[in-house]
Design a protein around this motif. Structure first.
Motif, PDB file in Angstrom:
ATOM      1  N   GLY A  72       0.797  -1.090  -0.091  1.00  0.00           N
ATOM      2  CA  GLY A  72      -0.132  -0.113   0.115  1.00  0.00           C
ATOM      3  C   GLY A  72       0.657   1.290  -0.027  1.00  0.00           C
ATOM      4  N   ILE A  73       0.513   2.254  -0.832  1.00  0.00           N
ATOM      5  CA  ILE A  73       1.135   3.611  -0.442  1.00  0.00           C
ATOM      6  C   ILE A  73       0.012   4.522  -0.291  1.00  0.00           C
ATOM      7  N   GLU A  74       0.250   5.846   0.351  1.00  0.00           N
ATOM      8  CA  GLU A  74      -0.762   6.875   0.461  1.00  0.00           C
ATOM      9  C   GLU A  74       0.012   8.273   0.651  1.00  0.00           C
ATOM     10  N   PHE A  75      -0.405   9.230  -0.106  1.00  0.00           N
ATOM     11  CA  PHE A  75       0.296  10.459  -0.152  1.00  0.00           C
ATOM     12  C   PHE A  75      -0.411  11.386   1.000  1.00  0.00           C
ATOM     13  N   GLY A  76       0.381  12.230   1.855  1.00  0.00           N
ATOM     14  CA  GLY A  76      -0.105  13.220   2.490  1.00  0.00           C
ATOM     15  C   GLY A  76      -1.285  12.601   3.365  1.00  0.00           C
ATOM     16  N   ALA A  77      -2.434  13.055   3.631  1.00  0.00           N
ATOM     17  CA  ALA A  77      -3.165  12.491   4.579  1.00  0.00           C
ATOM     18  C   ALA A  77      -3.721  11.110   4.045  1.00  0.00           C
ATOM     19  N   GLY A  78      -3.546  10.757   2.859  1.00  0.00           N
ATOM     20  CA  GLY A  78      -3.675   9.591   2.356  1.00  0.00           C
ATOM     21  C   GLY A  78      -5.045   8.938   2.596  1.00  0.00           C
ATOM     22  N   PHE A  79      -5.170   7.620   3.296  1.00  0.00           N
ATOM     23  CA  PHE A  79      -6.485   7.061   3.349  1.00  0.00           C
ATOM     24  C   PHE A  79      -7.337   7.863   4.393  1.00  0.00           C
ATOM     25  N   LYS A  80      -6.943   8.757   5.188  1.00  0.00           N
ATOM     26  CA  LYS A  80      -7.649   9.511   6.035  1.00  0.00           C
ATOM     27  C   LYS A  80      -8.572  10.552   5.153  1.00  0.00           C
ATOM     28  N   THR A  81      -7.924  10.888   4.087  1.00  0.00           N
ATOM     29  CA  THR A  81      -8.875  11.981   3.576  1.00  0.00           C
ATOM     30  C   THR A  81     -10.293  11.279   2.978  1.00  0.00           C
ATOM     31  N   ALA A  82     -10.343   9.797   2.834  1.00  0.00           N
ATOM     32  CA  ALA A  82     -11.622   9.576   2.378  1.00  0.00           C
ATOM     33  C   ALA A  82     -12.746   9.844   3.569  1.00  0.00           C
ATOM     34  N   SER A  83     -12.174   9.877   4.861  1.00  0.00           N
ATOM     35  CA  SER A  83     -13.132  10.362   5.760  1.00  0.00           C
ATOM     36  C   SER A  83     -13.340  11.790   6.091  1.00  0.00           C
ATOM     37  N   MET A  84     -12.291  12.788   5.383  1.00  0.00           N
ATOM     38  CA  MET A  84     -12.295  14.132   5.692  1.00  0.00           C
ATOM     39  C   MET A  84     -13.295  14.846   5.220  1.00  0.00           C
ATOM     40  N   LYS A  85     -13.523  16.073   5.695  1.00  0.00           N
ATOM     41  CA  LYS A  85     -14.210  17.206   4.873  1.00  0.00           C
ATOM     42  C   LYS A  85     -13.287  17.981   3.980  1.00  0.00           C
ATOM     43  N   GLY A  86     -13.894  18.429   2.960  1.00  0.00           N
ATOM     44  CA  GLY A  86     -13.056  19.510   2.148  1.00  0.00           C
ATOM     45  C   GLY A  86     -12.486  20.660   3.135  1.00  0.00           C
ATOM     46  N   SER A  87     -13.498  21.027   3.892  1.00  0.00           N
ATOM     47  CA  SER A  87     -12.914  22.138   4.881  1.00  0.00           C
ATOM     48  C   SER A  87     -11.656  21.928   5.802  1.00  0.00           C
ATOM     49  N   GLU A  88     -11.604  20.559   6.060  1.00  0.00           N
ATOM     50  CA  GLU A  88     -10.304  20.046   6.912  1.00  0.00           C
ATOM     51  C   GLU A  88      -9.331  19.831   5.955  1.00  0.00           C
ATOM     52  N   HIS A  89      -9.494  19.255   4.824  1.00  0.00           N
ATOM     53  CA  HIS A  89      -8.415  18.601   3.932  1.00  0.00           C
ATOM     54  C   HIS A  89      -7.756  19.696   3.057  1.00  0.00           C
ATOM     55  N   ASN A  90      -8.241  20.862   2.666  1.00  0.00           N
ATOM     56  CA  ASN A  90      -7.651  21.725   1.959  1.00  0.00           C
ATOM     57  C   ASN A  90      -6.553  22.345   2.495  1.00  0.00           C
ATOM     58  N   ASP A  91      -5.230  22.502   2.224  1.00  0.00           N
ATOM     59  CA  ASP A  91      -4.243  23.271   2.567  1.00  0.00           C
ATOM     60  C   ASP A  91      -4.236  24.562   2.487  1.00  0.00           C
ATOM     61  N   PRO A  92      -4.490  25.449   3.389  1.00  0.00           N
ATOM     62  CA  PRO A  92      -4.435  27.099   3.049  1.00  0.00           C
ATOM     63  C   PRO A  92      -3.052  27.492   2.649  1.00  0.00           C
ATOM     64  N   ILE A  93      -3.155  28.107   1.431  1.00  0.00           N
ATOM     65  CA  ILE A  93      -1.726  28.624   1.189  1.00  0.00           C
ATOM     66  C   ILE A  93      -1.419  30.130   1.732  1.00  0.00           C
ATOM     67  N   VAL A  94      -0.311  30.087   2.357  1.00  0.00           N
ATOM     68  CA  VAL A  94       0.063  31.143   3.169  1.00  0.00           C
ATOM     69  C   VAL A  94       1.033  32.080   2.682  1.00  0.00           C
ATOM     70  N   ASN A  95       1.765  31.827   1.702  1.00  0.00           N
ATOM     71  CA  ASN A  95       2.708  32.719   0.818  1.00  0.00           C
ATOM     72  C   ASN A  95       2.854  32.600  -0.563  1.00  0.00           C
ATOM     73  N   ILE A  96       3.431  33.580  -1.463  1.00  0.00           N
ATOM     74  CA  ILE A  96       3.594  33.164  -2.665  1.00  0.00           C
ATOM     75  C   ILE A  96       4.433  32.362  -3.188  1.00  0.00           C
ATOM     76  N   GLU A  97       5.347  31.624  -2.334  1.00  0.00           N
ATOM     77  CA  GLU A  97       6.000  30.506  -2.624  1.00  0.00           C
ATOM     78  C   GLU A  97       5.349  29.241  -2.962  1.00  0.00           C
ATOM     79  N   GLY A  98       4.003  29.417  -2.351  1.00  0.00           N
ATOM     80  CA  GLY A  98       3.236  28.237  -2.391  1.00  0.00           C
ATOM     81  C   GLY A  98       3.194  27.487  -0.942  1.00  0.00           C
ATOM     82  N   GLN A  99       3.627  27.882  -0.062  1.00  0.00           N
ATOM     83  CA  GLN A  99       3.879  27.214   1.319  1.00  0.00           C
ATOM     84  C   GLN A  99       2.667  27.160   1.717  1.00  0.00           C
ATOM     85  N   THR A 100       2.175  26.001   2.445  1.00  0.00           N
ATOM     86  CA  THR A 100       0.744  25.818   3.014  1.00  0.00           C
ATOM     87  C   THR A 100       0.775  25.553   4.294  1.00  0.00           C
TER      88      THR A 100
END
Lengths: 328, 328, 328, 328
Positions: A214-242
């Motif tokens: 098995g392989i999972e990226f970032g929150a991986g299998f947890k994303t299946a039970s997450m809400k978009g508002s929890e999952h989306n990573d806020p972008i905090v600067n112009i380099e794209g850091q989240t």
């Protein structure tokens, strides 16, 4: 199909109980310093020796046979060979009709119609990953300043890995493990839509490593039970850091400049001395099989340097490709 | 790198708000009956319409433009085009400097230096999966009698999927989902060591589908906490049937004749009307973003036919390759 | 296997008497200005209309369906479709059992077991080269300031091409031709040993063009009768300029900065109204065949823009690859 | 890009004056008998020893290091290594700034920025063709009953090859040659339109062999001056046999069952002891260069077994691919 990659391309070959194993590395840019010494650290991390790993001892000296001149890469293919020195001469032919559960014995027998070298797993042996680790040493140099680190986080369901391995050893059993890999300093823009996303390219390579399930990226299998508002990573600067990194550093299949994070599940070693049921392909009767001899109680202990190497190889290839596509 | 496959090879193109999307299918054997009607069922399963899916309505009529003669495949490439008819003309240019969290906006902007078609996600849109579903219809015919079925098992962490979607809709939020796919009647011997294992080939393809963040085969991530004596599947007859199927139908990267089983995690739709923080790339200031307009509250609802198609495409390719390698 | 290229990759499809033909271009860097108008000149050069070319009239309007936004390339795949408008509805089924000498009728019939679209040559038609010419228009922009020019030097063994064509027309016969192609301003360093030499990559592409039967680089076949002291090109400055150019601009498979020069032989059009012997596959009896209807008396007249396009496509791919391999 | 092929795939590596050269052969079907003895005949044909060939003596013993078990192929990659034993230790560094006309010295210097192994041509050496010949031995077994034979027909413009070579030797000069290759018993249907025609696949491979400057199929360059009524081969039976063979056994890029016939031009060896002009890259001044030492007066003498091997490799690949595409 023992090759992987588009511009940075590796090919591996060899068998567990043949003359050796090797790797051919094509597409390495010229001028990168490289000596035999550079391979020592990662090859040692992959070597057995710790409790829970096979007692088979191999010096694993990388014989560099091409592509290096005056201790630098030339741009021509680099061939590295590892001799097998510690292969035991048993009568493997008795075993060929009794496929070991969990191993490739049955599938190889059918696919290659009995002509495969079945001794010690033959071409399916984890020993082939030596070539991946060796290629990874070179890839790690290419991708600098990107760094890659993989760590075994759990074995047999616990973070007390030593204990899990000890228990398995005492029971003649084995345990699986969970590895996390993080790559830092990744530039924005690696990965090629649609079919060569970072996840696609990386998972392709990672699943070539024996025992990965098995392989999972970032929150991986947890994303299946997450809400978009929890999952989306806020972008905090112009380099794209989240602010968070549920995406594991990838959006739309392309690296976003944050850490690349993924986890892999390693199954328990298939070879165990606990009795197992299997079929005798000759007699058609069930048999109980106990696998004695040298094997790893927790192969996951030796997998982190292989995961790192695989990751570096993939990133090197994606970097060369991305460079090729920049406007002329 | 918008192509996938070795002998059975698909290439996709198009944009969400351009003229349309399409797929080019190369390597289809001649003589397979194929009409427009064959595409209806799977295309309909992918279409929105159910609660929780975008209200964007597209007829999605497959225009077959080559490779078919007298309602049979000819062996020449099959090109299928889907017109975009329901694209809204908004002023997308205002948005280009405000990357939406979770989307490919930021990465595409950097990788393509601002030249990408950003309207509605452009080339990164899930609409591109139309081509995968269409190619899957053909692949499913090639792989007969192998059958593939993918089912959404959970959304937002619950099996009461309807409720999870309803709650998300009420909150202007979205939820992820968990999909299981099973392929039956698989022949023994598919998959090409070392780098084209069934898991490698399949995960490569699956991770090209937008929103997938994890994949596991058979017992998957559970294997990390299992013992070998639990995990190994006893082989019970000379066809290779196993008593359990923790391996998910694959040993050593090669299909073992048991059901191929894998699960994927689908992240929640990135577009939500809940407020999110992001950066304005022009001003460098943080902004709160609320994405109104048409979008899926649970994109996972529409992904099963895409997973099936992707699986069939991979199996078709592995079957043609395996056939090629048989002794002449 | 209707795709060509590694980073700059084209795929073509379609049939002579189907709905149309098209090309999918993947790997084009973003930001290149491109409008329908850019295609006019090269498409017109390929069009019939001159004496000796088929009277079939097609508008050949390139329908650009993806990959362009605000009249610039986006980095996503570019799909271009050409409708067939002037296909005659004859009873082609009568002809399927009587393979035309020189054509792919017999080989296609056997390879595709009779399922191929045989009307007007189907997928084997020279009409497929429309896609190559269209892709070449884009490639020519990528490779700037490199320029490519192909010229028909001889037809039917004479430089009085008009006369050769006229004689063929009068006799219901056809003639072959010799084309020379020169590319200028080539940078040093294109081509990837061992198997992707400039000659390898270029000949692979050129021999995909129907009717090409030979290719030679620089002094070509004359080198077979030359002495080394005659053949070797003296290097006269540190840019690598040579006094002569017997090498055709390539040493060791790599461009040396001098003009790239090669010549190709185009066979006479296979369709002639002169009587020819062939077999009736149904009756097994010899028949005399006279091919009436529209065809080119000298297809070589229309091939130069196709050769140019093919060359530009190859150079674009080699340039992107070479860029990828530069030290990071 | 030192690999070639789709299903039957070879990769070569090594340098003229490094540790050795080798070949990795992937995709060989299992069960083919293979011993070291099988390589002797073809390797000997490629070896120097005859008048006009270099006096460099190498045993060229193929060390088979994987993929063979019980003297049969296993289906796993076959690696074959050839040690360099007769490398002279001169001061090659003096020469690096004086590129030899006709050689890859200048292009390699520029492409690899001076990091290449320039000793004796390094990776560009004709010695690399050892790997091609070795892979060809295996390919010839795969393609049975197809047989391939290449013959040197002319050297220095005459069929009195011995005399041409003798004259060149006396003058410290070299001569080129013309080789014809014929493959018999070819099945109908090999070759994959559009871009993997037999001519495309074969010319790609053939032009990877150092010193080849032209290739023509069937009537080749003569077709440019032929009439269609002369050129078209009348089909005389339902097996597709033709009365003449101007097509060289290929129609529409697909083998038609007649003999495959092609000719290649081999340029004169670039190393000659006659004085040549070249530039000193360090001083920027012209120099006269006389290359003493071991070299071939007519490299074409040693090329026929390489051409045969290349042809067999291409046919093996096309056969496996064609088999893969047959209806399931």
């Amino acid at each position: 199909m023992n090759s992987f990659g588009t511009l940075f391309r590796i090919s591996i070959y060899g068998e567990s109980h043949g003359k050796g194993v090797g790797v051919l590395i094509d597409g390495c840019p010229p001028g990168i310093p490289l000596t035999q010494q550079d391979f020592v650290a990662d090859l040692n991390r992959r070597k057995p020796g710790k409790p829970g790993t096979t007692p088979r001892k191999e010096p694993d000296v990388p014989q560099i046979q091409s592509g290096i001149f005056k201790e630098k890469t030339t741009g021509a293919p680099i061939h590295i060979f590892f001799e097998n020195t510690n292969t035991r001469s048993r009568d493997y032919d008795q075993q060929i009709h009794i496929p070991r559960p969990g191993h490739a014995d049955f599938t190889a027998m059918k696919k290659y119609r009995g002509f495969h070298d079945h001794r010690g797993g033959g071409h399916f042996s984890g020993r082939l990953t030596l070539g991946i680790v060796a290629a990874g040493v070179i890839a790690k140099k290419i991708i600098q300043p990107v760094s890659v680190a993989a760590v075994l986080q759990e074995a047999g369901g616990t973070t007390d890995i030593e204990m899990a391995v000890q228990t398995a050893l005492e029971n003649g059993d084995s345990v699986g493990g969970l590895i996390e890999c993080i790559a830092k300093n990744i530039p924005v823009g690696l990965g090629e839509p649609f079919f060569n996303s970072v996840e696609s390219h990386l998972s392709h390579m990672i699943f070539s490593i024996p025992a990965i399930k098995g392989i999972e990226f970032g929150a991986g299998f947890k994303t299946a039970s997450m809400k978009g508002s929890e999952h989306n990573d806020p972008i905090v600067n112009i380099e794209g850091q989240t602010a968070t990194n549920h995406a594991g550093g990838i959006n739309g299949g392309i690296s976003n400049g944050n850490d690349l994070i993924f986890r892999v599940a390693v199954k328990p070693t298939s070879s165990i001395s606990v009795g197992q049921r299997t079929i005798n392909l000759k007699t058609g009767k069930m048999e109980e099989l106990r696998i004695e001899g040298r094997h790893d109680a927790c192969i996951a202990l030796r997998v982190p340097p292989v995961i790192e190497a695989a990751t570096a190889i993939v990133l090197a290839d994606l970097m060369l490709i991305n460079k090729g596509y920049r406007q002329i």
